[in-house]
Design a protein around this motif. Structure first.
Motif, PDB file in Angstrom:
ATOM      1  N   LEU A  73       0.756  -1.181   0.256  1.00  0.00           N
ATOM      2  CA  LEU A  73      -0.342  -0.334  -0.338  1.00  0.00           C
ATOM      3  C   LEU A  73       0.847   1.706  -0.103  1.00  0.00           C
ATOM      4  O   LEU A  73       2.072   1.447   0.629  1.00  0.00           O
ATOM      5  N   GLU A  74       0.199   2.239  -0.949  1.00  0.00           N
ATOM      6  CA  GLU A  74       1.282   3.406  -0.634  1.00  0.00           C
ATOM      7  C   GLU A  74       0.587   4.205   0.793  1.00  0.00           C
ATOM      8  O   GLU A  74      -0.175   4.345   1.069  1.00  0.00           O
ATOM      9  N   THR A  75       1.909   4.857   1.105  1.00  0.00           N
ATOM     10  CA  THR A  75       1.860   5.898   2.234  1.00  0.00           C
ATOM     11  C   THR A  75       2.924   7.238   1.978  1.00  0.00           C
ATOM     12  O   THR A  75       3.512   7.114   1.178  1.00  0.00           O
ATOM     13  N   LYS A 124      -6.951   2.724  -5.904  1.00  0.00           N
ATOM     14  CA  LYS A 124      -6.026   1.809  -4.900  1.00  0.00           C
ATOM     15  C   LYS A 124      -5.821   2.168  -3.221  1.00  0.00           C
ATOM     16  O   LYS A 124      -6.170   3.516  -3.186  1.00  0.00           O
ATOM     17  N   THR A 172      -4.509   3.344   0.266  1.00  0.00           N
ATOM     18  CA  THR A 172      -2.946   3.557   1.055  1.00  0.00           C
ATOM     19  C   THR A 172      -3.606   3.631   2.684  1.00  0.00           C
ATOM     20  O   THR A 172      -4.434   3.273   2.964  1.00  0.00           O
ATOM     21  N   THR A 173      -2.625   3.607   2.684  1.00  0.00           N
ATOM     22  CA  THR A 173      -2.109   4.068   4.629  1.00  0.00           C
ATOM     23  C   THR A 173      -1.537   5.503   4.651  1.00  0.00           C
ATOM     24  O   THR A 173      -0.372   5.470   4.247  1.00  0.00           O
ATOM     25  N   PRO A 232      -4.343   7.836  -4.535  1.00  0.00           N
ATOM     26  CA  PRO A 232      -2.972   6.948  -4.611  1.00  0.00           C
ATOM     27  C   PRO A 232      -1.938   8.934  -5.121  1.00  0.00           C
ATOM     28  O   PRO A 232      -2.390   9.209  -5.372  1.00  0.00           O
ATOM     29  N   SER A 233      -0.223   8.100  -5.205  1.00  0.00           N
ATOM     30  CA  SER A 233      -0.116   8.816  -5.272  1.00  0.00           C
ATOM     31  C   SER A 233       0.273   9.594  -6.670  1.00  0.00           C
ATOM     32  O   SER A 233       0.692  10.631  -7.557  1.00  0.00           O
TER      33      SER A 233
END
Length: 298
Positions: free
Chosen positions: A99-101, A177, A179-180, A198-199
Motif C-alpha cells: 500500500l502506498e503511504t 487503490k 492507501t495507508t 494514490p500518488s
C-alpha cells in the motif's frame, strides 16, 4: 515444549480479552461499540475471528509453532497491551505491504523515548469532517454514505464515506487503490478523518500529476480533496486499537518529551494527529498507530 489443554484454553481466553475492542463513547457512531450484552458478544465473535485468522497465518509461516502458537501470541499480545517499548524497526514491520503511504525522511530519533522527527513530502488526501456529515439530510446520507463499519477506526461513518469515494462512489465512478494510513484530528463535530490519495494525484510526483485530476466527490457526500504540504513532524508509534484513552496518553507523552528536547519543540496551538495503518482484521498486537505534531528546531 508441551502445553496442556488447560493452559492453552487459559491463554486463549486471555488473548480474546486483549483482542476485544472496548467501548469508546466519544467517537462511536453506529452502535457497533455499545456496551449492551449483544454488542459485547458481537465484539467477542469478531475478536475470535481475527485471532483464528492470525493463528492460521502463523502456522503457515512457521510449522514449529503449531503446538505453542497461542501461548506465543499471548506473550506478544500482553506485552503490547502493557504498552511496553517496541522498537521502531519492529513497529515499521507492522506496516501493510503493497500500500502506498506518504514519503518521509527521518531527521532525528529518540530511541529511548520511542520518538522520531520526520520531514514529509507533499501528498494529497480526501477528508470528511463530522460536522459536514451531520449537516447532510437523512436522505442524502442514506444514498451517499456506505456503512463500511470499522470499529478499530473511530468514526465509522466517516470511514464509510471516504472508503466509498476511493472504491468508486465518485463522479467518475473510478475505483482507486487503497492507501495507508488513515489520519484523524480534532474532536466532536470538528473531528476530521482523511485517507491518503494514490500518488497519481500528488503534485510533484509526476509532471501531469495533481489533485485537479483526481475524481470529483459526489455532491452531498461531504468528501473534500486537499493537499497536505508535508513538513516536519515529531512522531510517536504505538500498538493497539488506538482508542481515545490510548491516544490521549500517547499524545501527552509525545508533548512531554518535546517540552524538554534540546533540538526540537512542538509548534504552538497545533493539534496532535492520529495515524492508523492497519485494516480491521489486524489484531491489536500487530497494529501500527502513530501520534504526531508539527515541530520546529529550537
Amino acid at each position: 515444549a508441551k502445553f496442556s489443554k488447560r493452559a492453552r484454553q487459559r491463554d486463549l481466553k486471555k488473548v480474546l480479552e486483549l483482542s476485544t475492542p472496548s467501548v469508546d463513547n466519544d467517537t462511536k457512531e453506529e452502535g457497533d461499540l455499545d456496551d449492551d450484552p449483544e454488542s459485547m458478544k458481537r465484539r467477542s465473535r469478531r475478536a475470535l475471528f481475527i485471532l483464528l485468522r492470525n493463528l492460521a497465518s502463523e502456522e503457515e509461516d512457521n510449522d514449529s509453532f503449531r503446538d505453542a502458537s497461542i501461548t506465543r501470541v499471548k506473550r506478544i499480545a500482553s506485552k503490547d497491551a502493557k504498552q511496553q517499548a517496541v522498537s521502531a524497526v519492529d513497529m515499521l514491520k507492522r506496516t501493510p505491504q503493497g500500500l502506498e503511504t506518504p514519503q518521509y525522511e527521518v531527521l532525528a530519533s529518540r530511541p529511548n523515548k520511542g520518538i522520531e522527527v520526520r520531514r514529509y513530502d507533499e501528498f494529497a488526501v480526501c477528508s470528511v469532517t463530522m460536522g459536514d456529515l451531520k449537516s447532510e439530510s437523512d436522505e442524502t446520507k442514506t444514498a451517499q454514505q456506505a456503512k463500511l463499519s470499522n470499529p478499530q477506526l473511530s468514526g465509522a461513518t466517516s470511514f464509510g464515506a471516504l472508503a466509498g469515494y476511493l472504491f468508486g462512489k465518485n463522479q467518475e465512478q473510478k475505483v482507486m487503490k487503497m492507501t495507508t494510513p488513515v489520519f484523524s484530528v480534532g474532536d466532536g463535530d470538528a473531528r476530521t478523518m482523511s485517507f491518503v490519495l494514490p500518488s497519481d494525484y500528488w503534485q510533484g510526483n509526476d509532471d501531469e500529476a495533481s489533485m485537479s485530476t483526481a475524481p470529483k466527490p459526489l455532491d452531498g457526500s461531504a468528501v473534500k480533496l486537499t493537499t497536505d504540504e508535508g513538513g516536519v513532524r515529531a512522531v510517536l508509534m504505538f500498538g493497539g486499537f488506538g482508542r481515545k484513552a490510548d491516544v490521549a496518553v500517547k499524545s501527552d507523552q509525545l508533548l512531554d518529551v518535546l517540552s524538554s528536547d534540546k533540538e526540537w519543540e512542538a509548534v504552538a496551538d497545533q493539534p496532535v494527529m492520529l495515524a492508523q495503518y492497519n485494516d480491521p482484521f489486524t489484531p491489536p498486537w500487530k497494529r501500527r498507530n502513530e501520534v504526531s505534531v508539527p515541530v520546529v528546531s529550537r
